[in-house]
Scaffold this motif. Structure first.
Motif, PDB file in Angstrom:
ATOM      1  N   THR A 246      27.658  38.802 -27.256  1.00 45.79           N
ATOM      2  CA  THR A 246      26.725  38.368 -26.211  1.00 45.79           C
ATOM      3  C   THR A 246      27.281  38.779 -24.852  1.00 45.79           C
ATOM      4  O   THR A 246      28.492  38.804 -24.637  1.00 45.79           O
ATOM      5  CB  THR A 246      26.526  36.834 -26.225  1.00 45.79           C
ATOM      6  OG1 THR A 246      27.788  36.194 -26.108  1.00 45.79           O
ATOM      7  CG2 THR A 246      25.838  36.390 -27.505  1.00 45.79           C
TER       8      THR A 246
ATOM      9  N   ARG B 236      18.440  45.789 -38.034  1.00 44.99           N
ATOM     10  CA  ARG B 236      19.525  44.923 -38.455  1.00 44.99           C
ATOM     11  C   ARG B 236      19.123  44.215 -39.748  1.00 44.99           C
ATOM     12  O   ARG B 236      19.594  43.116 -40.051  1.00 44.99           O
ATOM     13  CB  ARG B 236      19.859  43.904 -37.362  1.00 44.99           C
ATOM     14  CG  ARG B 236      18.665  43.170 -36.815  1.00 44.99           C
ATOM     15  CD  ARG B 236      19.001  42.305 -35.618  1.00 44.99           C
ATOM     16  NE  ARG B 236      19.980  41.283 -35.894  1.00 44.99           N
ATOM     17  CZ  ARG B 236      20.058  40.134 -35.214  1.00 44.99           C
ATOM     18  NH1 ARG B 236      19.217  39.874 -34.232  1.00 44.99           N
ATOM     19  NH2 ARG B 236      20.983  39.251 -35.499  1.00 44.99           N
TER      20      ARG B 236
ATOM     21  N   LYS C 183      30.180  47.474 -34.070  1.00 49.76           N
ATOM     22  CA  LYS C 183      30.367  46.041 -33.834  1.00 49.76           C
ATOM     23  C   LYS C 183      31.669  45.753 -33.078  1.00 49.76           C
ATOM     24  O   LYS C 183      31.747  44.834 -32.265  1.00 49.76           O
ATOM     25  CB  LYS C 183      30.355  45.270 -35.156  1.00 49.76           C
ATOM     26  CG  LYS C 183      30.373  43.752 -34.971  1.00 49.76           C
ATOM     27  CD  LYS C 183      30.565  43.028 -36.298  1.00 49.76           C
ATOM     28  CE  LYS C 183      29.427  43.266 -37.245  1.00 49.76           C
ATOM     29  NZ  LYS C 183      29.561  42.420 -38.474  1.00 49.76           N
TER      30      LYS C 183
ATOM     31  N   LEU D 127      22.387  37.114 -41.889  1.00 50.66           N
ATOM     32  CA  LEU D 127      22.579  36.290 -40.709  1.00 50.66           C
ATOM     33  C   LEU D 127      23.477  35.087 -40.985  1.00 50.66           C
ATOM     34  O   LEU D 127      24.253  34.669 -40.123  1.00 50.66           O
ATOM     35  CB  LEU D 127      21.226  35.826 -40.163  1.00 50.66           C
ATOM     36  CG  LEU D 127      20.324  36.913 -39.562  1.00 50.66           C
ATOM     37  CD1 LEU D 127      19.034  36.310 -39.032  1.00 50.66           C
ATOM     38  CD2 LEU D 127      21.055  37.645 -38.436  1.00 50.66           C
TER      39      LEU D 127
ATOM     40  N   THR E 218      21.661  32.580 -29.663  1.00 54.31           N
ATOM     41  CA  THR E 218      22.715  33.583 -29.545  1.00 54.31           C
ATOM     42  C   THR E 218      23.819  33.394 -30.579  1.00 54.31           C
ATOM     43  O   THR E 218      24.727  34.230 -30.651  1.00 54.31           O
ATOM     44  CB  THR E 218      23.329  33.546 -28.137  1.00 54.31           C
ATOM     45  OG1 THR E 218      23.814  32.221 -27.866  1.00 54.31           O
ATOM     46  CG2 THR E 218      22.289  33.902 -27.083  1.00 54.31           C
TER      47      THR E 218
ATOM     48  N   ASN F 239      23.711  44.734 -31.732  1.00 59.79           N
ATOM     49  CA  ASN F 239      22.796  44.090 -32.674  1.00 59.79           C
ATOM     50  C   ASN F 239      21.717  45.036 -33.187  1.00 59.79           C
ATOM     51  O   ASN F 239      21.141  44.797 -34.255  1.00 59.79           O
ATOM     52  CB  ASN F 239      22.148  42.873 -32.003  1.00 59.79           C
ATOM     53  CG  ASN F 239      23.143  41.760 -31.744  1.00 59.79           C
ATOM     54  OD1 ASN F 239      23.544  41.052 -32.648  1.00 59.79           O
ATOM     55  ND2 ASN F 239      23.571  41.617 -30.496  1.00 59.79           N
TER      56      ASN F 239
ATOM     57  N   ASP G 159      14.067  42.264 -35.514  1.00 60.22           N
ATOM     58  CA  ASP G 159      14.786  42.327 -36.793  1.00 60.22           C
ATOM     59  C   ASP G 159      14.986  43.739 -37.334  1.00 60.22           C
ATOM     60  O   ASP G 159      16.008  44.006 -37.960  1.00 60.22           O
ATOM     61  CB  ASP G 159      14.049  41.494 -37.856  1.00 60.22           C
ATOM     62  CG  ASP G 159      14.160  39.993 -37.579  1.00 60.22           C
ATOM     63  OD1 ASP G 159      15.295  39.518 -37.412  1.00 60.22           O
ATOM     64  OD2 ASP G 159      13.124  39.322 -37.510  1.00 60.22           O
TER      65      ASP G 159
ATOM     66  N   GLU H 111      25.111  44.086 -25.726  1.00 62.64           N
ATOM     67  CA  GLU H 111      24.528  43.040 -26.580  1.00 62.64           C
ATOM     68  C   GLU H 111      23.390  43.601 -27.425  1.00 62.64           C
ATOM     69  O   GLU H 111      23.272  43.298 -28.617  1.00 62.64           O
ATOM     70  CB  GLU H 111      24.019  41.891 -25.715  1.00 62.64           C
ATOM     71  CG  GLU H 111      23.377  40.765 -26.519  1.00 62.64           C
ATOM     72  CD  GLU H 111      22.939  39.601 -25.654  1.00 62.64           C
ATOM     73  OE1 GLU H 111      21.795  39.127 -25.828  1.00 62.64           O
ATOM     74  OE2 GLU H 111      23.735  39.161 -24.794  1.00 62.64           O
TER      75      GLU H 111
ATOM     76  N   GLU I 296      23.584  33.895 -33.550  1.00 63.15           N
ATOM     77  CA  GLU I 296      23.449  34.935 -34.571  1.00 63.15           C
ATOM     78  C   GLU I 296      23.799  36.317 -34.030  1.00 63.15           C
ATOM     79  O   GLU I 296      23.612  37.324 -34.724  1.00 63.15           O
ATOM     80  CB  GLU I 296      22.026  34.948 -35.128  1.00 63.15           C
ATOM     81  CG  GLU I 296      20.966  35.396 -34.134  1.00 63.15           C
ATOM     82  CD  GLU I 296      19.571  35.430 -34.727  1.00 63.15           C
ATOM     83  OE1 GLU I 296      18.937  36.503 -34.641  1.00 63.15           O
ATOM     84  OE2 GLU I 296      19.122  34.419 -35.284  1.00 63.15           O
ATOM     85  N   LEU I 297      24.294  36.383 -32.794  1.00 63.73           N
ATOM     86  CA  LEU I 297      24.645  37.654 -32.173  1.00 63.73           C
ATOM     87  C   LEU I 297      26.149  37.848 -32.237  1.00 63.73           C
ATOM     88  O   LEU I 297      26.914  36.994 -31.777  1.00 63.73           O
ATOM     89  CB  LEU I 297      24.171  37.687 -30.720  1.00 63.73           C
ATOM     90  CG  LEU I 297      22.686  37.396 -30.470  1.00 63.73           C
ATOM     91  CD1 LEU I 297      22.387  37.457 -28.982  1.00 63.73           C
ATOM     92  CD2 LEU I 297      21.799  38.358 -31.248  1.00 63.73           C
ATOM     93  N   SER I 298      26.573  38.984 -32.784  1.00 65.49           N
ATOM     94  CA  SER I 298      28.012  39.259 -32.910  1.00 65.49           C
ATOM     95  C   SER I 298      28.657  39.553 -31.558  1.00 65.49           C
ATOM     96  O   SER I 298      29.866  39.479 -31.412  1.00 65.49           O
ATOM     97  CB  SER I 298      28.254  40.426 -33.870  1.00 65.49           C
ATOM     98  OG  SER I 298      27.523  41.570 -33.460  1.00 65.49           O
TER      99      SER I 298
END
Length: 535
Positions: A422, A502, A243, A507, A416, A84, A499, A80, A418-420
């Motif tokens: 988790t 990234r 990713k 976002l 979460t 990110n 931040d 995770e 905004e997290l590609s």
């Protein structure tokens, strides 16, 4: 790159790591194979002898399952973070970023020293594996051959490392799968003697050796066998598409734990009794002759297959040595970026190779020639003493960083969504990793002071051999406080940088992609959802 005087040291380190000129030459194929078999080495093949002898077959399963679950949760937490924040140094930098500078300094050097020591140790381990065939050649010759092999692999760049680990891991995977098939046949009575074994050794001499203390003594050898699992996170800055590649590689950890560790060790407990005399060889921690994998085949009366398994052990030692150079060199670069090591140590050439760090690793690797001294085992036992608990501190720190990241997201009013990627284990998995890791450290201190089959008096020498990591970390922490005059031991969640690294990510667009992926998954069948969850 030029530092910004308006930013703090930690913010500058975050920016430098995000912009590090490492080449993204590792592909999904490389990362998958590194995840599946990259860390399978002497810890499993040889270290399991220590565990079997001191704890018994039931202790093997208890320890490897509990620590395996810890590794599974830790790897998801790490994935995770790295998906990110795909920065150089990965979790080494996260310690400074999400906890504090003093703790980051300790953990960075802890991880670096852990791999530095592994380089000469694995060179010697590979050399000792060759002695199984009773070759009348001085050990220095074999040390030189393995040294040059690993040197050229790493000097050619990260792509060369990926290809070599792909081949090494493939050999290890085939060997373990072959052992599992052979082990099932032998247990069921398909060996040359045709004798059914079943659960005989669980009844006599028994499933446990040395009671509760014996079970507790198994956890550190067990943890050492998982050493290197976190290298996927270290490689994040050199993967072409982190990713998608990192989540897939992380999910492979489950299959490796089940197939390689749990099934193979179950068979070991069925095929080799814990009181097998050959398990009691002196200094068997780096002696392939005492490997329960080799012994189980030898005891069955097979003549050729033990040599094939020993060849796999030799390849495993070379593989871990190869990974040690990769992990250590990237650790040194991260240290330099954070100002914890000389700036020249962070030099990366046009091909994306951290040359100074790699050369330093091979300078330390020359200690492998201590194999020629009169008492090499004693030297290496003290060298390896700093590795005893090092991996546990690393994994605990990863879990703490994950919790701190989630806490900071919440405080900043973000979630979460905004997290590609988790963690499938969530924050509960990280809490499990922290609590189990702390418990293992506590029982290790107990069994080190009062070892299995020892007397009632504390054994200080044994304690230092098993727990030297703890005083080393204390010295590093005190040294950093004196050097940097930074007395912030725990940064507040509202002050954490979530931040940098990234910054190029939109976002809004990322949230849209995540939402569309979830909507697509909802339209697919149950079997596809199960496949995506585990693979």
């Amino acid at each position: 790159m030029q530092l910004d005087p308006n930013l703090s040291d930690i913010e500058n380190a975050n920016l430098m790591s995000a912009k590090a000129p490492l080449k993204r030459n590792l592909t999904n194929r490389h990362l998958q194979m590194i995840a599946i078999g990259g860390s399978v080495g002497s810890g499993l093949f040889i270290g399991s002898a220590t565990a079997l002898n001191s704890g018994g077959p039931a202790a093997l399963l208890i320890a490897w399952i509990l620590v395996g679950l810890m590794i599974f949760a830790t790897m998801h937490a790490l994935c995770e973070l790295t998906v990110n924040f795909p920065v150089s140094g990965a979790f080494i930098l996260y310690n400074t970023r999400f906890i504090s500078s003093p703790w980051g300094f300790c953990m960075a050097w802890n991880y670096c020293i852990q791999w530095l020591i592994c380089i000469p140790l694995e060179l010697v381990a590979a050399t000792i594996a060759i002695e199984y065939w009773k070759c009348n050649v001085t050990p220095a010759v074999w040390v030189t051959i393995f040294y040059l092999l690993i040197f050229f692999i790493n000097l050619l760049g990260v792509r060369s490392y990926g290809e070599s680990e792909f081949v090494f891991s493939l050999i290890k995977i085939i060997s373990i799968c072959g052992f599992i098939i052979l082990g099932i046949v032998l247990v069921c009575g398909g060996g040359p003697n045709g004798e059914y074994i079943g659960g005989r050794y669980w009844h006599h001499p028994g499933s446990f050796s040395n009671g509760a203390k014996g079970v507790c003594s198994v956890f550190v050898p067990c943890s050492f066998s998982y050493l290197g699992t976190e290298l996927c996170g270290m490689a994040t800055a050199e993967v072409s598409n982190p990713k998608t590649a990192l989540p897939k590689a992380t999910k492979q950890v489950f299959w490796r734990i089940c197939l390689f560790y749990i099934i193979s060790l179950t068979l070991i407990g069925l095929l080799v009794p814990y009181n097998e005399p050959k398990l009691l060889l002196d200094d068997f921690s780096i002696n392939s002759k005492a490997s329960p994998f080799v012994l189980s085949i030898e005891n069955a009366g097979l003549s050729v297959l033990p040599s094939l398994m020993n060849f796999a052990i030799m390849i495993a030692a070379v593989s871990v040595g190869n990974s040690a150079v990769f992990g250590c060199s990237r650790s040194i670069v991260s240290l330099a970026e954070q100002g914890f090591a000389p700036k020249i140590a962070g030099y990366i050439d046009r091909e994306g190779r951290p040359l100074v760090a790699i050369l330093f690793c091979f300078f330390i690797g020359l200690l492998g020639y201590l194999a020629e001294c009169r008492h090499p085992i004693s030297v290496f036992k003290w060298m390896s003493s700093t590795n005893g608990l090092a991996c546990l501190f690393t994994w605990i720190s990863i879990c703490i960083c994950h919790l701190r990241f989630r806490r900071s997201l919440k405080i900043h009013g973000r979630g979460t969504d905004e997290l590609s990627f988790t963690s499938q284990c969530g924050t509960l998995g990280s809490w499990y990793g922290i609590l189990l890791g702390i418990w293992i450290i506590v029982v290790q201190i107990w069994t080190a002071l009062y070892p299995v089959n020892g007397d009632s008096k504390p054994d200080v020498k044994n304690f230092l051999e098993k727990c030297l990591t703890i005083p080393v970390l204390i010295v590093f922490c005190i040294g950093h406080l004196i050097w940097k005059r930074d007395f912030v031991l725990f940064r507040r969640a509202k002050d954490l940088d979530i931040d940098t690294g990234r910054g190029e990510v939109d976002l809004t667009e990322l949230k849209r992609e995540i939402r569309e992926a979830k909507e697509y998954l909802a339209t697919r069948g149950l079997w596809y959802k199960i496949y995506k969850f585990w693979c």
